[in-house]
Design a protein around this motif. Structure first.
Motif, PDB file in Angstrom:
ATOM      1  N   ILE A 284      -7.824  -2.880  -2.340  1.00  0.00           N
ATOM      2  CA  ILE A 284      -7.284  -2.451  -3.629  1.00  0.00           C
ATOM      3  C   ILE A 284      -8.116  -3.090  -4.739  1.00  0.00           C
ATOM      4  CG2 ILE A 284      -4.952  -2.191  -2.697  1.00  0.00           C
ATOM      5  CD1 ILE A 284      -4.199  -4.791  -4.198  1.00  0.00           C
TER       6      ILE A 284
ATOM      7  N   LEU B 285       0.827  -1.210   0.000  1.00  0.00           N
ATOM      8  CA  LEU B 285       0.000   0.000   0.000  1.00  0.00           C
ATOM      9  C   LEU B 285       0.860   1.258   0.000  1.00  0.00           C
ATOM     10  CD1 LEU B 285      -2.809  -1.072   2.489  1.00  0.00           C
ATOM     11  CD2 LEU B 285      -2.959  -0.899   0.003  1.00  0.00           C
TER      12      LEU B 285
ATOM     13  N   GLN C  86      -5.506   1.753  -5.152  1.00  0.00           N
ATOM     14  CA  GLN C  86      -6.409   1.746  -3.999  1.00  0.00           C
ATOM     15  C   GLN C  86      -7.860   1.770  -4.460  1.00  0.00           C
ATOM     16  OE1 GLN C  86      -4.100   4.182  -4.452  1.00  0.00           O
ATOM     17  NE2 GLN C  86      -2.706   4.192  -2.702  1.00  0.00           N
TER      18      GLN C  86
ATOM     19  N   ASP D 169      -3.993   3.121   6.043  1.00  0.00           N
ATOM     20  CA  ASP D 169      -3.509   1.876   5.443  1.00  0.00           C
ATOM     21  C   ASP D 169      -3.287   0.817   6.518  1.00  0.00           C
ATOM     22  OD1 ASP D 169      -3.522   2.901   2.889  1.00  0.00           O
ATOM     23  OD2 ASP D 169      -1.391   3.390   2.863  1.00  0.00           O
TER      24      ASP D 169
END
Length: 413
Positions: free
Chosen positions: A57, A19, A77, A395
């Motif tokens: 995602i 991420l 994302q 995240d």
């Protein structure tokens, strides 16, 4: 059980690495994720499958620029995975921004603080109303907001979103988590504004220089004076701090500062201080909480036309800044200094004093004058600092909750 816990921790760490790569570089292909994270192709496959299953995602085909060949499959994302509200409290206004999980701005509005805020109670009412308004305007429910990230000049708690002192509210403290708890389930975080500026500038420098980046200071000039320092730590990570620079002692028993002390750097370099010196107002006069930039512009115009009294006002401000910066460099190390904020419009008038004050430092005499650079667009830096910190925290939180949900679903199938 211990082995499973250890394996899960590694998987969560690797998920955050993926991420983070997407945050820094935008949509990436499988091989690019492997290159940026240094994870094996097999590990990337496992992690991206987990993150897709948890709806964190998504992947999509993108045609090459030439239009030939097979489309590239890029991961990015999932925009509706969660949302962030950014609240920036400045001397004259409060800005509210709504951002999706991909970091894209959805909505923004600004309210004049002078018209809507006279004390903490009225500010809190206005804050609650504005937060409700921004989700209503975007047709989102409150439970979709994962985080509310707030910034202000002043002293903030390091572990809790508590504003201990600010140039706006003085000693009236605000516990933002407490005042929003009844209406919002989102995590609430609070940062010093100049710390966020330093974080944003540090990120830009790291992107340019990579591992060669060592340290940088961000000096904010305006109604208040702030400083943020970003340094590379022993483990290679950036360490960011915001010392109470504006309220460091410049002259014992000197001019009265907005904090109630005498002789602070801000009492000589803040907008109200320059105004006070230019008009030869007694140093013990209670400082104005807000000085219109137009008033400072008049003094600056006069100084540029040769007015000695006004030249002296800006030079004294520059000296206070230079002496303060010389102490910072002596305590840390020589480093570039990025100068931001509305006060950069007077940089030409401040530079002589800043340079003279810095020159008094032993580290400057030994290593030379540090690089001084002007980065006038402070609002963008503050906003980028918010996104860098808040989205990274989101995240981490999403990975923990998302992977846990995915595992629960597997167990119930």
């Amino acid at each position: 059980m211990l082995a499973k816990s250890s394996t899960e921790l590694v998987r969560q760490k690797n998920s955050v690495l993926v991420l983070t790569a997407l945050r820094r570089h935008g949509p990436l292909a499988h091989t690019e994720l492997s290159d940026f994270t240094k994870l094996s192709s097999a590990t990337i496959s496992v992690i991206t499958t987990d993150l897709e299953r948890a709806q964190i995602i998504e992947k999509a085909e993108h045609q090459t620029a030439s239009g030939r060949g097979r489309p590239r499959v890029l991961f990015s994302q999932r925009r509706n995975c969660g949302y962030l509200i950014v609240v920036i409290i400045s001397s004259d206004a409060v800005q509210y921004s709504l951002v999706d999980y991909a970091g894209r701005l959805i909505d923004r509005f600004t309210e004049d603080r002078q018209q809507t805020v006279s004390n903490v109670a009225s500010f809190v009412r206005g804050l609650r109303d504005a937060l409700n308004r921004i989700v209503v305007r975007s047709r989102l429910s409150r439970d979709k907001i994962m985080m509310i990230s707030i910034s202000s000049k002043g002293l903030v708690e390091s572990s809790e979103p508590v504003l201990r002192w600010s140039p706006i509210f003085g000693r009236e403290q605000i516990d933002f988590a407490a005042v929003l708890r009844d209406e919002w389930s989102a995590k609430v975080i609070l940062d010093n504004e100049t710390l966020l500026v330093a974080a944003a500038v540090g990120r830009l420098e790291e992107n340019k220089k990579g591992r060669d980046f060592r340290a940088l200071a961000a000096l904010s000039l305006g109604h208040s004076i702030g400083l943020g320092v970003v340094r590379r730590g022993d483990e290679g990570k950036l360490q960011i701090s915001a010392p109470n620079f504006g309220h460091m002692l410049h002259m014992p028993g000197g001019g009265l500062c907005r904090c109630g002390s005498r002789g602070c750097i801000e009492a000589y370099a803040g907008f109200y201080a320059i105004l006070r010196t230019a008009f030869d107002v007694p140093l013990d006069t209670i400082p104005a909480k807000f000085v219109p930039v137009a008033e400072l512009d008049k003094i600056a115009t006069s100084a540029r036309q040769g007015s000695r009294r006004n030249i002296h006002a800006f030079r004294q401000a520059g000296l206070a800044l230079g002496y303060g910066l010389s102490r910072v460099l002596s305590l840390h190390e020589s480093m570039p200094i990025a100068i931001t904020g509305p006060g950069t419009r007077y940089y030409d008038l401040l530079l002589e004093g800043i340079s003279e004050g810095l020159a008094e430092s032993h580290v400057v005499r030994m290593e030379g004058m540090p690089e001084l650079r002007v980065m006038a667009d402070e609002p963008t830096l503050v906003f980028e600092g918010h996104l860098n910190r808040a989205l990274a925290m989101m995240d981490d939180d999403i990975v923990r909750s998302g992977v846990a949900v995915a595992e629960l679903n597997e167990q119930t199938v």
